[in-house]
Design an enzyme around this catalytic site. Sequence first.
Site, PDB file in Angstrom:
ATOM      1  N   HIS A   8      49.211  49.556  36.716  1.00  0.00           N
ATOM      2  CA  HIS A   8      48.912  48.285  36.065  1.00  0.00           C
ATOM      3  C   HIS A   8      50.068  47.316  36.301  1.00  0.00           C
ATOM      4  O   HIS A   8      51.197  47.735  36.612  1.00  0.00           O
ATOM      5  CB  HIS A   8      48.703  48.486  34.562  1.00  0.00           C
ATOM      6  N   THR A  36      45.394  51.224  45.089  1.00  0.00           N
ATOM      7  CA  THR A  36      44.674  49.983  44.849  1.00  0.00           C
ATOM      8  C   THR A  36      45.437  48.863  45.555  1.00  0.00           C
ATOM      9  O   THR A  36      46.626  49.004  45.851  1.00  0.00           O
ATOM     10  CB  THR A  36      44.529  49.723  43.344  1.00  0.00           C
ATOM     11  N   GLY A  37      44.764  47.756  45.811  1.00  0.00           N
ATOM     12  CA  GLY A  37      45.270  46.714  46.693  1.00  0.00           C
ATOM     13  C   GLY A  37      46.670  46.199  46.457  1.00  0.00           C
ATOM     14  O   GLY A  37      47.521  46.274  47.337  1.00  0.00           O
ATOM     15  N   THR A  38      46.933  45.671  45.278  1.00  0.00           N
ATOM     16  CA  THR A  38      48.244  45.073  45.017  1.00  0.00           C
ATOM     17  C   THR A  38      49.335  46.128  45.007  1.00  0.00           C
ATOM     18  O   THR A  38      50.388  45.955  45.627  1.00  0.00           O
ATOM     19  CB  THR A  38      48.225  44.307  43.679  1.00  0.00           C
ATOM     20  N   THR A  39      49.081  47.247  44.342  1.00  0.00           N
ATOM     21  CA  THR A  39      50.073  48.325  44.305  1.00  0.00           C
ATOM     22  C   THR A  39      50.350  48.818  45.718  1.00  0.00           C
ATOM     23  O   THR A  39      51.502  49.007  46.108  1.00  0.00           O
ATOM     24  CB  THR A  39      49.589  49.481  43.411  1.00  0.00           C
ATOM     25  N   SER A  55      41.710  45.751  45.065  1.00  0.00           N
ATOM     26  CA  SER A  55      42.529  45.677  43.860  1.00  0.00           C
ATOM     27  C   SER A  55      41.726  46.301  42.717  1.00  0.00           C
ATOM     28  O   SER A  55      40.493  46.345  42.760  1.00  0.00           O
ATOM     29  CB  SER A  55      42.894  44.216  43.617  1.00  0.00           C
ATOM     30  N   GLY A  56      42.423  46.817  41.703  1.00  0.00           N
ATOM     31  CA  GLY A  56      41.771  47.498  40.588  1.00  0.00           C
ATOM     32  C   GLY A  56      40.634  46.715  39.955  1.00  0.00           C
ATOM     33  O   GLY A  56      39.510  47.219  39.857  1.00  0.00           O
ATOM     34  N   ASP A  61      39.707  50.988  41.573  1.00  0.00           N
ATOM     35  CA  ASP A  61      39.667  52.201  40.753  1.00  0.00           C
ATOM     36  C   ASP A  61      38.402  52.999  41.067  1.00  0.00           C
ATOM     37  O   ASP A  61      38.440  54.226  41.179  1.00  0.00           O
ATOM     38  CB  ASP A  61      39.668  51.858  39.257  1.00  0.00           C
ATOM     39  N   ASP A  81      49.333  50.992  31.683  1.00  0.00           N
ATOM     40  CA  ASP A  81      49.980  50.225  30.624  1.00  0.00           C
ATOM     41  C   ASP A  81      49.218  50.508  29.339  1.00  0.00           C
ATOM     42  O   ASP A  81      48.143  49.955  29.127  1.00  0.00           O
ATOM     43  CB  ASP A  81      49.945  48.735  30.965  1.00  0.00           C
ATOM     44  N   HIS A  88      38.965  45.654  33.185  1.00  0.00           N
ATOM     45  CA  HIS A  88      38.241  46.697  33.921  1.00  0.00           C
ATOM     46  C   HIS A  88      38.476  48.084  33.310  1.00  0.00           C
ATOM     47  O   HIS A  88      38.409  49.097  33.986  1.00  0.00           O
ATOM     48  CB  HIS A  88      38.617  46.659  35.410  1.00  0.00           C
ATOM     49  N   ASP A  91      36.233  51.008  34.237  1.00  0.00           N
ATOM     50  CA  ASP A  91      36.524  51.627  35.535  1.00  0.00           C
ATOM     51  C   ASP A  91      37.691  52.600  35.425  1.00  0.00           C
ATOM     52  O   ASP A  91      37.696  53.662  36.056  1.00  0.00           O
ATOM     53  CB  ASP A  91      36.850  50.561  36.584  1.00  0.00           C
ATOM     54  N   ARG A  97      37.978  60.172  33.835  1.00  0.00           N
ATOM     55  CA  ARG A  97      36.925  61.162  33.593  1.00  0.00           C
ATOM     56  C   ARG A  97      36.604  61.929  34.867  1.00  0.00           C
ATOM     57  O   ARG A  97      36.478  63.158  34.861  1.00  0.00           O
ATOM     58  CB  ARG A  97      35.665  60.483  33.051  1.00  0.00           C
TER      59      ARG A  97
END
Length: 124
Positions: A8, A36-39, A55-56, A61, A81, A88, A91, A97
């Site tokens: 996050h 994920t995209g930004t990370t 991106s998430g 996700d 976080d 989201h 997601d 899960r």
Amino acid sequence: MEIAIIAHDAKKQEMLDFVLKNKVVLSDNRVHLIATGTTGSLVQKQGLQVECMLSGPLGGDAQIAARVAQGVTTMVLFFKDPLGKHPHEPDINMLLRVCDVHDIALATNKATAQMLLEALFNKI
């Protein structure tokens, strides 16, 4: 072994510090990183190869959850976080899960992620 890296916004710097601390293990040629995209973009700037998903909030996700369900991703490092609100959230919960359903190693904080990587390092 495919490892997913997600963080996050409030945890991105913590993830980058973690990645740098564990760069030797994470850059092993037997480890395939996805994120994920930004990370993923931030991790790439640290010199690691990573395959970026969306991106998430745009479905990253869910893309990673699908890879977990298909048996492709074998470990998820998701620095969540716990104090922030995330639009989201469904997601995120779905990804957690799916990891539980498919018995996939999942770390949602730095301490657990470190333990998982140390176990991996001893294995490879």
